[in-house]
Design an enzyme around this catalytic site. Structure first.
Site, short mmCIF file in Angstrom:
data_model
loop_
_atom_site.label_atom_id
_atom_site.label_comp_id
_atom_site.label_asym_id
_atom_site.label_seq_id
_atom_site.Cartn_x
_atom_site.Cartn_y
_atom_site.Cartn_z
N GLU A 220 0.62 -1.19 0.04
CA GLU A 220 -0.03 0.01 0.18
C GLU A 220 0.85 1.25 -0.11
O GLU A 220 1.85 1.49 0.59
CB GLU A 220 -1.11 -0.09 1.00
CG GLU A 220 -1.99 -1.07 1.21
CD GLU A 220 -2.83 -1.33 2.41
OE1 GLU A 220 -3.81 -1.97 2.37
OE2 GLU A 220 -2.60 -0.44 3.53
N CYS B 249 3.75 8.47 0.57
CA CYS B 249 4.33 7.74 1.40
C CYS B 249 4.42 6.42 1.06
O CYS B 249 3.45 5.78 0.31
CB CYS B 249 3.31 7.68 2.68
SG CYS B 249 3.93 6.31 4.10
N CYS C 188 6.41 -6.53 6.95
CA CYS C 188 7.62 -5.87 7.69
C CYS C 188 8.65 -6.78 8.29
O CYS C 188 7.91 -7.81 9.14
CB CYS C 188 7.01 -4.93 8.62
SG CYS C 188 8.35 -3.82 9.26
N CYS D 292 6.91 -4.43 15.64
CA CYS D 292 6.69 -3.57 16.46
C CYS D 292 4.85 -3.53 16.82
O CYS D 292 4.04 -3.78 15.88
CB CYS D 292 6.54 -1.96 15.94
SG CYS D 292 8.45 -1.60 15.53
N CYS E 73 1.97 -1.45 15.46
CA CYS E 73 1.75 -1.16 14.28
C CYS E 73 1.06 -2.42 13.63
O CYS E 73 1.37 -3.32 13.53
CB CYS E 73 3.22 -0.76 13.70
SG CYS E 73 3.18 -0.82 11.51
N CYS F 189 -0.86 6.74 9.71
CA CYS F 189 0.28 6.34 10.26
C CYS F 189 -0.03 4.93 10.98
O CYS F 189 -0.92 4.93 11.98
CB CYS F 189 1.21 7.46 11.03
SG CYS F 189 2.49 6.68 11.81
#
Length: 364
Positions: A105, A118, A125, A129, A132, A354
């Site tokens: 995305e 962005c 990932c 974390c 997230c 975010c």
């Protein structure tokens, strides 16, 4: 440099989004095409046109050559979602056979004076974390430089075809590597994509208009500064080692002292600074002891703090701090001479804010 099995094979065909004009001239020579055709192809590419069949002044024979010799469209647009605030989220599928259908995305954040894209550097990932949403997807693949730059080019083309309404900016002026993935864990893809974005025959962006966000991979930060010296953002989220070990697990490998020394060495141009990103989590990292530790960590002459509202996602174990508490947190930093801002959240209604990006790779 990464040597993961998910790192793209260097023997793949050249990718149009990142090929240089000189490389294209060599291709023209190989096939008996005039050298000026390379500049024509580059001009189309830089407008976001990646399909040779849409390059109107290119002869049919050359279109066939480009399709045969290059990977012209490394991504395919699956869908675009539009927020009430003008933000656009794009879901792209990879066209690589091994990872066909895997998705990433990207987000366009338009303002009156600028258009920020962005972009993602990985499918999922490599880090984990817990606050997230992307981290819950796990790691599936590093993106090639062509796949990274194609996100920017395809958004440029979309803006040309369907401009934003009102007084929002309709050009891509800034790039932030803050989408899915840890950019510095895909160092080859990151560096090669930066070369394309900065080069004279690429998008010719200024280093001041590109920001790379990282969770704190210290050796890679050092190499990034030496090679490119673009803007740097650190996903800090806590200045207490024991808490950061939980919120940003890479801290166990590169604790805060190592990170602090690294940031002190990072080369900064005039009137530039490092951004420390800090998502405020209720009763987790927003306490008095947290702000004292943050004040002690920050170098006010080189850094500013960007406080970020926690954007919830399904199943999240965290709650965000209230807006009132975020404002007080910021004021305490400011009172100590630290530049601090509260980031305005954009695109929440389409899960584009975010920490909310996560491509559902099983649903096209």
């Amino acid at each position: 440099m990464p040597n993961s099995s998910s790192t793209p094979n260097n023997n793949d065909k050249p990718q149009l989004p990142v090929i240089s004009q000189s490389e294209l001239q060599d291709l023209m020579k190989k096939h008996g095409q005039p050298a000026f055709r390379a500049k024509q192809v580059i001009d189309w590419r830089n407008k976001g046109v990646l399909n040779p069949d849409a390059m109107k002044n290119i002869p049919g024979e050359l279109r066939h050559i480009l399709n045969a010799e290059l990977i012209c469209e490394p991504l395919r647009l699956v869908r675009r979602e539009c927020s009430v605030d003008g933000t656009r989220k794009y879901v792209f599928a990879l066209n690589r056979p091994r990872f066909s259908g895997k998705m990433v995305e990207s987000v366009l954040i338009p303002e009156q004076s600028r258009g920020t894209v962005c972009i993602s550097s990985q499918v999922g990932c490599v880090l984990d974390c817990p606050f997230c949403h992307t981290g819950t997807q796990g790691f599936e693949a590093n993106l090639t430089a062509g796949e990274i730059v194609a996100q920017v080019l395809m958004i440029k083309a979309d803006l040309h075809n369907e401009p934003l309404a009102g007084d929002l900016h309709n050009e891509v002026t800034h790039i932030v590597y803050m989408g899915m993935g840890e950019p510095l864990a895909n160092e080859t893809g990151l560096h090669d994509s930066l070369i394309a974005l900065l080069s004279d025959d690429g998008l010719k962006l200024s280093r001041r208009r590109i920001t790379v966000s990282t969770s704190g991979l210290v050796p890679q930060i050092n190499r990034l500064g030496e090679a490119f010296n673009v803007n740097l953002a650190i996903s800090l989220h806590s200045a207490i080692d024991s808490l950061r070990d939980t919120l940003v697990p890479i801290n166990k490998k590169h604790p805060l002292k190592q990170l602090r020394d690294c940031l002190n060495r990072y080369s900064l141009g005039k009137q530039r600074h490092i951004t420390l990103e800090y998502v405020l989590l209720k009763e987790t990292n927003d306490r008095e002891e947290d702000i004292r530790a943050l004040i002690d960590f920050v170098n006010p002459e080189r850094e500013r703090v960007n406080l970020i509202q926690f954007n919830p996602y399904p199943g999240s174990p965290y709650d965000g701090s209230s807006k009132e508490h975020m404002s007080k947190f910021a004021q305490q930093l400011i009172s100590k001479g630290i530049r601090a801002t509260v980031r305005r959240s954009r695109g929440q209604d389409i899960m584009a804010a975010c920490g909310q990006l996560k491509a559902e790779t099983s649903k096209e």
